[in-house]
Scaffold this motif. Structure first.
Motif, mmCIF file in Angstrom:
data_model
loop_
_atom_site.group_PDB
_atom_site.id
_atom_site.type_symbol
_atom_site.label_atom_id
_atom_site.label_comp_id
_atom_site.label_asym_id
_atom_site.label_seq_id
_atom_site.Cartn_x
_atom_site.Cartn_y
_atom_site.Cartn_z
ATOM 1 N N LYS A 1 -69.109 -4.244 -34.156
ATOM 2 C CA LYS A 1 -68.251 -5.401 -34.406
ATOM 3 C C LYS A 1 -67.858 -5.577 -35.882
ATOM 4 O O LYS A 1 -67.535 -6.679 -36.330
ATOM 5 C CB LYS A 1 -68.880 -6.717 -33.882
ATOM 6 N N SER A 2 -67.857 -4.468 -36.602
ATOM 7 C CA SER A 2 -67.464 -4.517 -38.017
ATOM 8 C C SER A 2 -66.038 -4.055 -38.252
ATOM 9 O O SER A 2 -65.594 -3.994 -39.394
ATOM 10 C CB SER A 2 -68.377 -3.599 -38.841
ATOM 11 N N GLY A 3 -65.348 -3.637 -37.181
ATOM 12 C CA GLY A 3 -63.988 -3.132 -37.365
ATOM 13 C C GLY A 3 -63.864 -1.663 -36.993
ATOM 14 O O GLY A 3 -62.940 -0.975 -37.441
ATOM 15 N N THR A 4 -64.757 -1.198 -36.134
ATOM 16 C CA THR A 4 -64.767 0.208 -35.718
ATOM 17 C C THR A 4 -63.442 0.603 -35.051
ATOM 18 O O THR A 4 -62.885 1.664 -35.348
ATOM 19 C CB THR A 4 -65.910 0.424 -34.691
ATOM 20 N N THR A 5 -62.969 -0.240 -34.149
ATOM 21 C CA THR A 5 -61.734 0.061 -33.402
ATOM 22 C C THR A 5 -60.574 0.251 -34.386
ATOM 23 O O THR A 5 -59.764 1.169 -34.259
ATOM 24 C CB THR A 5 -61.403 -1.120 -32.448
ATOM 25 N N ARG B 1 -68.374 -5.415 -42.904
ATOM 26 C CA ARG B 1 -67.662 -6.680 -42.713
ATOM 27 C C ARG B 1 -68.604 -7.831 -43.029
ATOM 28 O O ARG B 1 -69.832 -7.672 -42.910
ATOM 29 C CB ARG B 1 -67.213 -6.740 -41.239
ATOM 30 N N SER C 1 -68.350 -12.205 -33.886
ATOM 31 C CA SER C 1 -67.640 -11.222 -33.063
ATOM 32 C C SER C 1 -68.582 -10.642 -32.003
ATOM 33 O O SER C 1 -68.234 -10.538 -30.832
ATOM 34 C CB SER C 1 -67.106 -10.114 -33.974
ATOM 35 N N TYR D 1 -63.842 -4.458 -44.407
ATOM 36 C CA TYR D 1 -62.869 -5.029 -43.453
ATOM 37 C C TYR D 1 -61.933 -5.999 -44.193
ATOM 38 O O TYR D 1 -60.719 -5.952 -44.027
ATOM 39 C CB TYR D 1 -63.660 -5.751 -42.355
ATOM 40 N N CYS E 1 -51.240 -0.013 -36.850
ATOM 41 C CA CYS E 1 -52.662 -0.210 -36.496
ATOM 42 C C CYS E 1 -53.091 -1.664 -36.645
ATOM 43 O O CYS E 1 -54.282 -1.968 -36.554
ATOM 44 C CB CYS E 1 -53.554 0.663 -37.378
ATOM 45 N N ARG F 1 -60.192 -9.505 -30.276
ATOM 46 C CA ARG F 1 -60.403 -10.926 -30.015
ATOM 47 C C ARG F 1 -59.467 -11.720 -30.925
ATOM 48 O O ARG F 1 -58.410 -12.141 -30.509
ATOM 49 C CB ARG F 1 -61.883 -11.279 -30.233
ATOM 50 N N LYS F 2 -59.840 -11.862 -32.203
ATOM 51 C CA LYS F 2 -58.949 -12.585 -33.123
ATOM 52 C C LYS F 2 -58.514 -11.699 -34.289
ATOM 53 O O LYS F 2 -57.448 -11.895 -34.852
ATOM 54 C CB LYS F 2 -59.655 -13.822 -33.680
ATOM 55 N N GLY F 3 -59.414 -10.795 -34.690
ATOM 56 C CA GLY F 3 -59.063 -9.881 -35.782
ATOM 57 C C GLY F 3 -58.823 -10.573 -37.107
ATOM 58 O O GLY F 3 -57.940 -10.201 -37.866
HETATM 59 P P1 A3P Z 1 -63.231 -10.435 -33.847
HETATM 60 O O1 A3P Z 1 -64.172 -10.540 -32.695
HETATM 61 O O2 A3P Z 1 -63.699 -11.204 -35.032
HETATM 62 O O3 A3P Z 1 -61.830 -10.738 -33.507
HETATM 63 P P2 A3P Z 1 -65.444 -3.312 -33.403
HETATM 64 O O4 A3P Z 1 -64.158 -2.594 -33.351
HETATM 65 O O5 A3P Z 1 -66.395 -2.752 -34.437
HETATM 66 O O6 A3P Z 1 -66.032 -3.484 -32.073
HETATM 67 O O7 A3P Z 1 -65.102 -4.752 -33.982
HETATM 68 C C1 A3P Z 1 -64.325 -5.634 -33.230
HETATM 69 C C2 A3P Z 1 -63.715 -6.641 -34.169
HETATM 70 O O8 A3P Z 1 -62.624 -6.023 -34.869
HETATM 71 C C3 A3P Z 1 -63.132 -7.814 -33.418
HETATM 72 O O9 A3P Z 1 -63.236 -8.901 -34.323
HETATM 73 C C4 A3P Z 1 -61.705 -7.378 -33.228
HETATM 74 O O10 A3P Z 1 -60.816 -8.419 -32.943
HETATM 75 C C5 A3P Z 1 -61.432 -6.753 -34.576
HETATM 76 N N1 A3P Z 1 -60.301 -5.828 -34.549
HETATM 77 C C6 A3P Z 1 -59.975 -4.933 -33.597
HETATM 78 N N2 A3P Z 1 -58.860 -4.282 -33.928
HETATM 79 C C7 A3P Z 1 -58.457 -4.780 -35.117
HETATM 80 C C8 A3P Z 1 -57.345 -4.507 -35.965
HETATM 81 N N3 A3P Z 1 -56.425 -3.615 -35.645
HETATM 82 N N4 A3P Z 1 -57.263 -5.193 -37.113
HETATM 83 C C9 A3P Z 1 -58.189 -6.118 -37.451
HETATM 84 N N5 A3P Z 1 -59.253 -6.420 -36.677
HETATM 85 C C10 A3P Z 1 -59.388 -5.759 -35.532
#
Ligand code: A3P
Length: 323
Positions: A73-77, A154, A162, A220, A259, A290-292
């Motif tokens: 949940k640090s911004g992996t995606t 993050r 998150s 992040y 992205c 979720r909210k990003g």
């Molecule tokens: P929130 O739950 O605060 O919205 P991970 O990818 O490590 O699982 O982390 C998920 C978090 O990254 C979530 O945060 C998600 O919304 C956010 N996220 C996913 N894609 C993103 C993007 N393109 N830019 C910024 N934040 C993003």
């Protein structure tokens, strides 16, 4: 599958694994996952730990692999989408970009989560592998290789929020059995999957200071405030710098836009697709978006609670140079 890389899913025998975990500290407050086990200084859900150990024993990287590392949940995606866009920018165009049809997790596999189950689960043309494994527990084959690592960190308060929200939707990662207050307690104690956060971050931070050519540390929040600068930084680090022509065409800016949370979260695949993981059968792609935002913790934590977590981090990071 070439011989150059092997993500071997051969699980350890049950008895060998049972032997290992029988000697580990455990925490029984995690109801839906079974106890968490502390292995090499970090806490794991049992099925994940089995895969971490398997990866430590049998993973061999390709020489050109890049590892995208993070705590959950640090911004992996986001990091996956950005790194993929950087390294593949000369092979894909706006209509063939796999990000349009695939969740970034389907393009860049996780070393210890899904790839280890099936060695054919990896497209070797994409030299990217993600992992949540802490630096000090990475397979020795990765540490000994010349492979590069990008780590994203993050604000831990946003990571907690998150993670907790993710846990409300995805049963099986354990957090669903905790109130937010209890989840905060677990975070402050460092007892949650891949925790403690401070040690996870510090492992990569120290490595980035010691081996700057090998480990790049990205925040992040910095990506949020100046995406193009950090995309260029990543591209330079990865040996794919933007040419003068690309600079003039605004390629880095374009990658940031493609992205962005807004763009990715509105794609059909990320609104309605499903991410298949046998251990977590109910994950929908939208749960990764979720909210990003940076600072969403303010909608959940009082200043007093936030300060508690901040103080712990400050104490743990003190003297490291990391703010
Ligand atoms: P929130 O739950 O605060 O919205 P991970 O990818 O490590 O699982 O982390 C998920 C978090 O990254 C979530 O945060 C998600 O919304 C956010 N996220 C996913 N894609 C993103 C993007 N393109 N830019 C910024 N934040 C993003």
């Amino acid at each position: 599958m070439t011989n150059a890389s092997k993500i071997d899913g051969s699980p350890k025998t049950d008895s060998k694994f049972e032997d290992i975990i029988s000697n580990l500290p455990q925490d029984n407050s995690w109801k839906s996952t079974g106890p968490l086990y502390k292995y090499q200084g970090f806490w794991y859900i049992p099925w994940v730990l089995r895969k971490v150990i398997s990866a430590q024993e049998s993973f061999t990287p390709q020489p050109t692999d890049v590892f995208l590392c993070s705590s959950p949940k640090s911004g992996t995606t986001w990091l996956k989408a950005l790194a993929f866009s950087i390294v593949s920018r000369n092979q894909v165009n706006d209509s063939t970009n796999p990000l349009l049809e695939n969740l970034p997790h389907e393009i860049v596999p996780f070393l210890e989560i899904e790839s280890t189950q099936n060695s054919s689960n990896r497209n070797l043309e994409i030299p990217l592998v993600a992992t949540h494994i802490p630096y000090t527990s990475l397979p020795k084959s990765i540490i000994d290789s010349g492979c590069k690592i990008i780590y994203i960190c993050r604000d831990p308060k946003d990571v907690l929020i998150s993670h907790w929200n993710f846990g409300l939707k995805v049963s099986g990662i354990g957090l669903e059995s905790f109130s937010l207050e209890e989840a905060l307690e677990q975070y402050c104690k460092g007892i949650y999957p891949y925790g403690p956060y401070w040690d996870h971050v510090l492992g990569f931070w120290k490595a980035s200071l010691e081996f700057p050519e090998k480990v790049l540390f990205v925040k992040y929040e910095d990506l949020k405030t100046d995406g193009p600068f950090h995309v260029k930084r990543m591209a330079n680090f990865l040996g794919h710098p933007f040419s003068v022509e690309e600079e003039q065409q605004g390629v880095a800016e374009n990658i940031v836009k493609k992205c962005s949370f807004e763009t990715l979260s509105r794609l059909e695949v990320n609104k309605n697709g499903k991410f298949y993981l046998p251990e977590l059968p109910n994950i929908e792609n939208k749960y990764f978006f979720r909210k990003g935002k940076a600072g969403d913790w303010k909608n959940y934590l009082t200043n007093e609670k936030a300060e508690k977590l901040d103080q712990i981090m400050e104490e743990k990071f003190s003297g490291s140079g990391l703010v």
